[in-house]
Motif scaffolding. Structure first.
Motif, PDB file in Angstrom:
ATOM      1  N   THR A 137      44.923  80.073  56.847  1.00 39.76           N
ATOM      2  CA  THR A 137      46.086  80.354  56.004  1.00 39.76           C
ATOM      3  C   THR A 137      46.288  79.265  54.960  1.00 39.76           C
ATOM      4  O   THR A 137      46.530  79.550  53.778  1.00 39.76           O
ATOM      5  N   VAL A 138      46.185  78.011  55.386  1.00 39.87           N
ATOM      6  CA  VAL A 138      46.315  76.902  54.438  1.00 39.87           C
ATOM      7  C   VAL A 138      45.213  76.976  53.386  1.00 39.87           C
ATOM      8  O   VAL A 138      45.453  76.815  52.182  1.00 39.87           O
ATOM      9  N   GLY A 139      43.984  77.245  53.843  1.00 38.02           N
ATOM     10  CA  GLY A 139      42.873  77.365  52.903  1.00 38.02           C
ATOM     11  C   GLY A 139      43.076  78.498  51.918  1.00 38.02           C
ATOM     12  O   GLY A 139      42.756  78.369  50.727  1.00 38.02           O
ATOM     13  N   PHE A 140      43.624  79.619  52.402  1.00 40.99           N
ATOM     14  CA  PHE A 140      43.864  80.753  51.509  1.00 40.99           C
ATOM     15  C   PHE A 140      44.845  80.379  50.403  1.00 40.99           C
ATOM     16  O   PHE A 140      44.608  80.672  49.226  1.00 40.99           O
ATOM     17  N   PHE A 141      45.956  79.743  50.755  1.00 43.69           N
ATOM     18  CA  PHE A 141      46.968  79.424  49.748  1.00 43.69           C
ATOM     19  C   PHE A 141      46.449  78.391  48.745  1.00 43.69           C
ATOM     20  O   PHE A 141      46.753  78.475  47.549  1.00 43.69           O
ATOM     21  N   ILE A 142      45.666  77.435  49.219  1.00 44.84           N
ATOM     22  CA  ILE A 142      45.076  76.469  48.287  1.00 44.84           C
ATOM     23  C   ILE A 142      44.100  77.176  47.348  1.00 44.84           C
ATOM     24  O   ILE A 142      44.107  76.964  46.131  1.00 44.84           O
ATOM     25  N   GLY A 143      43.247  78.031  47.914  1.00 46.94           N
ATOM     26  CA  GLY A 143      42.294  78.765  47.090  1.00 46.94           C
ATOM     27  C   GLY A 143      42.968  79.741  46.147  1.00 46.94           C
ATOM     28  O   GLY A 143      42.533  79.912  45.001  1.00 46.94           O
ATOM     29  N   TRP A 144      44.044  80.381  46.621  1.00 46.30           N
ATOM     30  CA  TRP A 144      44.768  81.323  45.762  1.00 46.30           C
ATOM     31  C   TRP A 144      45.388  80.594  44.578  1.00 46.30           C
ATOM     32  O   TRP A 144      45.386  81.107  43.456  1.00 46.30           O
ATOM     33  N   TYR A 145      45.901  79.400  44.805  1.00 46.77           N
ATOM     34  CA  TYR A 145      46.458  78.612  43.702  1.00 46.77           C
ATOM     35  C   TYR A 145      45.364  78.236  42.706  1.00 46.77           C
ATOM     36  O   TYR A 145      45.613  78.156  41.498  1.00 46.77           O
ATOM     37  N   TRP A 146      44.160  78.040  43.217  1.00 46.07           N
ATOM     38  CA  TRP A 146      43.044  77.644  42.369  1.00 46.07           C
ATOM     39  C   TRP A 146      42.518  78.828  41.566  1.00 46.07           C
ATOM     40  O   TRP A 146      42.477  78.798  40.335  1.00 46.07           O
ATOM     41  N   LYS A 147      42.109  79.904  42.249  1.00 46.78           N
ATOM     42  CA  LYS A 147      41.539  81.060  41.555  1.00 46.78           C
ATOM     43  C   LYS A 147      41.945  82.372  42.210  1.00 46.78           C
ATOM     44  O   LYS A 147      41.117  83.265  42.399  1.00 46.78           O
ATOM     45  N   ARG A 148      43.194  82.475  42.560  1.00 45.67           N
ATOM     46  CA  ARG A 148      43.758  83.698  43.113  1.00 45.67           C
ATOM     47  C   ARG A 148      42.922  84.203  44.297  1.00 45.67           C
ATOM     48  O   ARG A 148      42.510  83.430  45.125  1.00 45.67           O
ATOM     49  N   PHE A 149      42.680  85.480  44.397  1.00 43.62           N
ATOM     50  CA  PHE A 149      42.041  86.019  45.592  1.00 43.62           C
ATOM     51  C   PHE A 149      40.572  85.607  45.708  1.00 43.62           C
ATOM     52  O   PHE A 149      40.046  85.482  46.815  1.00 43.62           O
ATOM     53  N   GLN A 150      39.916  85.399  44.587  1.00 44.92           N
ATOM     54  CA  GLN A 150      38.535  84.917  44.655  1.00 44.92           C
ATOM     55  C   GLN A 150      38.493  83.527  45.281  1.00 44.92           C
ATOM     56  O   GLN A 150      37.648  83.231  46.130  1.00 44.92           O
ATOM     57  N   GLY A 151      39.420  82.680  44.863  1.00 48.85           N
ATOM     58  CA  GLY A 151      39.509  81.361  45.466  1.00 48.85           C
ATOM     59  C   GLY A 151      40.033  81.406  46.886  1.00 48.85           C
ATOM     60  O   GLY A 151      39.684  80.555  47.711  1.00 48.85           O
ATOM     61  N   GLY A 152      40.879  82.421  47.182  1.00 50.23           N
ATOM     62  CA  GLY A 152      41.382  82.569  48.542  1.00 50.23           C
ATOM     63  C   GLY A 152      40.262  82.779  49.544  1.00 50.23           C
ATOM     64  O   GLY A 152      40.319  82.282  50.674  1.00 50.23           O
ATOM     65  N   VAL A 153      39.236  83.519  49.138  1.00 51.48           N
ATOM     66  CA  VAL A 153      38.072  83.721  50.010  1.00 51.48           C
ATOM     67  C   VAL A 153      37.397  82.390  50.304  1.00 51.48           C
ATOM     68  O   VAL A 153      37.063  82.082  51.458  1.00 51.48           O
ATOM     69  N   ASP A 154      37.197  81.582  49.277  1.00 51.66           N
ATOM     70  CA  ASP A 154      36.572  80.274  49.478  1.00 51.66           C
ATOM     71  C   ASP A 154      37.434  79.394  50.381  1.00 51.66           C
ATOM     72  O   ASP A 154      36.916  78.670  51.245  1.00 51.66           O
ATOM     73  N   GLY A 155      38.759  79.456  50.188  1.00 49.23           N
ATOM     74  CA  GLY A 155      39.650  78.647  51.008  1.00 49.23           C
ATOM     75  C   GLY A 155      39.609  79.045  52.473  1.00 49.23           C
ATOM     76  O   GLY A 155      39.587  78.186  53.363  1.00 49.23           O
ATOM     77  N   ILE A 156      39.602  80.342  52.735  1.00 52.45           N
ATOM     78  CA  ILE A 156      39.525  80.811  54.122  1.00 52.45           C
ATOM     79  C   ILE A 156      38.211  80.371  54.762  1.00 52.45           C
ATOM     80  O   ILE A 156      38.179  79.918  55.913  1.00 52.45           O
ATOM     81  N   ASN A 157      37.118  80.484  54.023  1.00 49.74           N
ATOM     82  CA  ASN A 157      35.825  80.075  54.573  1.00 49.74           C
ATOM     83  C   ASN A 157      35.761  78.575  54.827  1.00 49.74           C
ATOM     84  O   ASN A 157      35.137  78.127  55.804  1.00 49.74           O
ATOM     85  N   LEU A 158      36.416  77.790  53.978  1.00 46.39           N
ATOM     86  CA  LEU A 158      36.501  76.353  54.248  1.00 46.39           C
ATOM     87  C   LEU A 158      37.300  76.097  55.522  1.00 46.39           C
ATOM     88  O   LEU A 158      36.951  75.219  56.325  1.00 46.39           O
ATOM     89  N   GLY A 159      38.371  76.867  55.710  1.00 47.27           N
ATOM     90  CA  GLY A 159      39.151  76.739  56.936  1.00 47.27           C
ATOM     91  C   GLY A 159      38.341  77.111  58.164  1.00 47.27           C
ATOM     92  O   GLY A 159      38.416  76.435  59.200  1.00 47.27           O
ATOM     93  N   ILE A 160      37.558  78.178  58.066  1.00 43.92           N
ATOM     94  CA  ILE A 160      36.702  78.582  59.186  1.00 43.92           C
ATOM     95  C   ILE A 160      35.657  77.504  59.471  1.00 43.92           C
ATOM     96  O   ILE A 160      35.370  77.171  60.628  1.00 43.92           O
TER      97      ILE A 160
END
Length: 227
Positions: A137-160
């Motif tokens: 969840t934290v990764g998603f919000f950081i990624g979403w702030y960076w590049k919206r849903f495309q970045g949200g995917v990267d953030g979630i994967n970093l969290g995983i």
């Protein structure tokens, strides 16, 4: 967020002092809470599939299709952006399908509200799964702030990825600083057990190590109220 306060507090631990075993077992909206959990799990699965598997495979496929006649200075950039949009669509589909799959699963199982509440309680007290969901969840919000849903995917994967590091190295070989306030031994076995233990008089007698009979407890409660 009416009805989800105890879920939010258990998930975030923002309000440390209000985190009690009674609040953990208090699940007023089990169907909504279960739908949130399904949405998180669908998002994690979609981020992994879309960002780790599909994105590089499709990117490799498009690059191999390039010919000298169709290649420009921006070809690889266009391919990269195309693949990033694709992984973002995976996440959008997961966010939309999570609540639907939650409802379909509970109906297929024939679960009652009590069954869903019990399942939500098991989710709440599963500390390892909570760590994964919090990191994602934290990764998603950081990624979403960076590049919206495309970045949200990267953030979630970093969290995983960080969770894999946490579960394989940090937890078994170190002493993590951030822990849940309550341990498994502190918690109730089920919401039903918490319901049976809800009166302050019962908790008082248990704290002093005395278990009165139901008749004497009623008499004492009556005398206490009359005085």
């Amino acid at each position: 967020m009416i009805g989800l306060e105890t879920w939010f507090n258990n998930f975030t631990h923002f309000f440390w002092s209000s985190q009690t075993k009674e609040s953990v077992a208090d699940i007023p909206l089990p169907a909504v809470e279960y739908a949130i959990w399904w949405t998180m799990k669908c998002s994690e699965a979609a981020a992994f599939v879309g960002g780790i598997l599909v994105h590089p495979a499709y990117r490799y496929y498009l690059i191999k299709k390039l010919t000298p006649e169709t290649t420009t200075n921006n070809s690889r950039k266009i391919i990269r952006n195309t693949c990033r949009r694709l992984q973002g669509r995976f996440l959008l589909a997961a966010l939309a399908s999570g609540p639907v799959l939650s409802l379909a699963y509970t109906n297929a199982k024939g679960w009652t509200e009590k069954d869903v509440r019990d399942r939500c309680y098991q989710i709440r007290i599963n500390s390892d799964a909570l760590v994964l969901d919090r990191l994602s969840t934290v990764g998603f919000f950081i990624g979403w702030y960076w590049k919206r849903f495309q970045g949200g995917v990267d953030g979630i994967n970093l969290g995983i990825g960080y969770f894999a590091f946490y579960a394989s190295i940090l937890k078994p070989y170190t002493n993590p600083l951030l822990k849940d306030k309550l341990t498994q031994e502190d918690l109730y076995g089920s919401p039903t057990q918490a319901k049976q233990d809800e009166t302050s008089l019962q908790r008082f007698w248990r704290s002093v190590g005395y278990s009165p009979s139901p008749e004497s407890a009623i008499d004492m409660g009556t005398a206490q109220s009359s005085s």
